[in-house]
Design an enzyme around this catalytic site. Sequence first.
Site, PDB file in Angstrom:
ATOM      1  N   ASP A 135       0.590  -1.722   0.285  1.00  0.00           N
ATOM      2  CA  ASP A 135       0.013  -0.135   0.275  1.00  0.00           C
ATOM      3  C   ASP A 135       0.599   0.928   0.143  1.00  0.00           C
ATOM      4  O   ASP A 135       2.129   1.040   0.182  1.00  0.00           O
ATOM      5  CB  ASP A 135      -1.129   0.095   1.555  1.00  0.00           C
ATOM      6  CG  ASP A 135      -1.803   1.188   1.149  1.00  0.00           C
ATOM      7  OD1 ASP A 135      -1.599   1.617   0.269  1.00  0.00           O
ATOM      8  OD2 ASP A 135      -2.833   1.240   2.138  1.00  0.00           O
TER       9      ASP A 135
HETATM   10  C1  BGC Z   1      -4.914   3.192   0.343  1.00  0.00           C
HETATM   11  C2  BGC Z   1      -4.820   2.624  -1.096  1.00  0.00           C
HETATM   12  C3  BGC Z   1      -5.051   3.196  -1.915  1.00  0.00           C
HETATM   13  C4  BGC Z   1      -3.621   3.886  -2.357  1.00  0.00           C
HETATM   14  C5  BGC Z   1      -3.672   5.031  -3.529  1.00  0.00           C
HETATM   15  C6  BGC Z   1      -3.687   4.013  -0.017  1.00  0.00           C
HETATM   16  O1  BGC Z   1      -3.574   5.094   0.697  1.00  0.00           O
HETATM   17  O2  BGC Z   1      -5.408   2.430   1.089  1.00  0.00           O
HETATM   18  O3  BGC Z   1      -6.054   1.898  -1.148  1.00  0.00           O
HETATM   19  O4  BGC Z   1      -5.378   2.224  -3.401  1.00  0.00           O
HETATM   20  O5  BGC Z   1      -3.052   4.816  -1.559  1.00  0.00           O
HETATM   21  O6  BGC Z   1      -4.279   5.556  -3.570  1.00  0.00           O
END
Ligand code: BGC
Length: 724
Positions: free
Chosen positions: A268
């Site tokens: 993530d």
């Molecule tokens: C989120 C993810 C997301 C990523 C990119 C993160 O803060 O937890 O679900 O895909 O950001 O935007």
Amino acid sequence: MKLVRLPALILSAFVVAMSVVTVAPSTVAGVSCPWMDTSHTAAQRANSLLSAMSLDDEIAMVHNSDDKWSYYGAVGHIAGNARLCIPDLVMNNAGQGVGGKQVDTTAFPAPIAQAATWDPTLEEDFGAHLGKEAWKKGTNVLLAPGLDTGRVPMNGRNFEYFGEDPYLAGVTAAAEVTGLQSQHVIATLKHYLMNDQETNRTTVSADVSERVMQEIYLPGFQAAVDAGAGSVMCSYNKVNGIYACQATKILTNDLKDAFGFSGFVMSDWRATHSTVQSANNGLDMEMGSTVGPYFTGALKTAVQHGEVPRARLDDMVFRILRTMFRVGLFDHPTPAEPSASHANAETTGEIQFARTIAEQGIVLLKDRGGLLPLTGTGQSIAVIGEAASGAGALKIYNGAGSAHVPLFGSKSDVVTGLTGITQRGATNDDSVTYSSGRSIPAAVSAAAAADVAIVFAYDVSGEGVDLPSLDLDQASGSCGKGGCTYQASRQNELIAAVAAANPDTVVVLNTGGPVLMPWAGKVSGIVEAWYPGEQMGKAIARVLFGDVDPSGKLPETFPRKMADLPTRTAARYPGVNGHATYSEGLLVGYRWYDQKQITPLYCFGDGLSYTTFDYSGLKVIKASGGGATVSFSVTNSGKRSGAEVPQVYVAFPSAAGEPPLQLKGFDKVSLAPGETRKVTIGLDSRAFSYWGASGWTVTAGKYGINVGSSSCDIRLQGQITMAG
Ligand code: BGC
């Protein structure tokens, strides 16, 4: 061709591949790239390409290349390599439409509404629609579907997930993956693992037993891996004290070894915490809104010093390349910038589909005296509540955070509940008035003067923050770029006052999950419409007026009060001293309510129709491989066409120590009035297994087979005896 250090397995596959096939070099933009020959398998092509890559080429594949948004309006980007014919990897969010900085994409219903359709065929179509839009926008890695579990109903991201049951979530996610990847867009399962709350999400440790992890939290991911998902995103939180993105146990042992996941694991955004540990323990790609810092120069140095074996780096890159070949990223390149990011991806078909899936996910919870559907003519209808008219502003057409699909550019606006009802009502010569409900006395007079009152109530939810409560008065507010903020409202008082003035009151809920309904006994109708996407008003009106029969079923239990929740202690949620202890064990969602004999307000699987269904003729027979075949008939015993979702719940012998009922199969059948259909549902041996000391185990004994319209409405009961 130079040979690099390949992991033994890969190397042998490569040698076999190269000895049995003649690679016809193909030329892209004047570059010779033998791996562009489509007559070879994805693994052969990936091996061939990998053997031509330098250390720097490989390092460039395992981390983000630019700062956030700098490429295609994407949230993540790994630059292509023209010399090697490697296309850019362009990543964007997510499960309710293509979001991020993209404009002119469709805002589909939230994933929780998709799960409420209980319709994998429809969900596969959804995946294909979503994939098509992503591809047109230049996105070839979509950061969806989300598969965390609705353990805590206040989780701010539950709208992004598929509810509280691992079987329903897994089937739904698998269908989405199939549809999405058919469009040459890689699906990303997230957030692996147990990112079940937003409170302290970057620090909290989800502490869980092996059995519970295997039975509740892993099966959804396994089902989606089995469907061929190309990528998995590890989560921010820790799992049993170790950051998910550097935990060998879940990344290597469970995901790659036990499930046979052949794709790649990305972190993530900024969820990577180390170079050597993460790489060696199973992380394949560091992602974030910036570049590095762990899988850039630091990884190169670690490989040069032998702290991370070169074979491990090769495996990371091989996993990425093989997935890109398998899903078709090399052979079906997305349109080039700038046309992609400026293109309007939304077609009439997409808009229509957004309405269809919203309709199918709407759950009718109460219909006293058959008030619904609104079939009369010339009625006066009082529409009440800010959510009915301010949908765009309140953002309740979908959830907030990275998954949010913004409405700007040349994009058409959300069809609000008020617009939908006014337009549909006009065809019946109904007259519609509107009252925001800010003044409760004004709303009461509007309701008293009308034949029917329809009150819209809502909560807001989004990434980064959990809802303070399931009480509507505490769960409303507004969401912006910085997340959601909660302000007190008087929605409960409004609904009770309107219902007192007019007993023919219907409440339409736009919520991301369960809410408390202290007024449930006072109103005539309750409709859970979730965050239904941009066509919300049309979908809601078509259900209210009976153009569509409601057939959605709840993917989450709606409790009567906060004290009934399985996670009601601070140790369980939000945790104490950085640890959320999953001591409720297997008793997640309806498993808890059944075991503790707590009657919920609405049960998992609940959902009414405008018609009625009878069940008959249950037969349970053994199937090969330790499974069973369950068959029975469903008859539409009412006067309207409709669809029913028959659900199969297995009750284990008590020696297994399992919760009373567990969903192991379901179907969705559309029936004309009087029509009967035989339904056959196969249960595999896993449906009769629990996780014991030596892995999946079948306890010898009698297993109850319960078939019903909901987990609380079992219509047929049978048994089957299994040998241990
Ligand atoms: C989120 C993810 C997301 C990523 C990119 C993160 O803060 O937890 O679900 O895909 O950001 O935007």
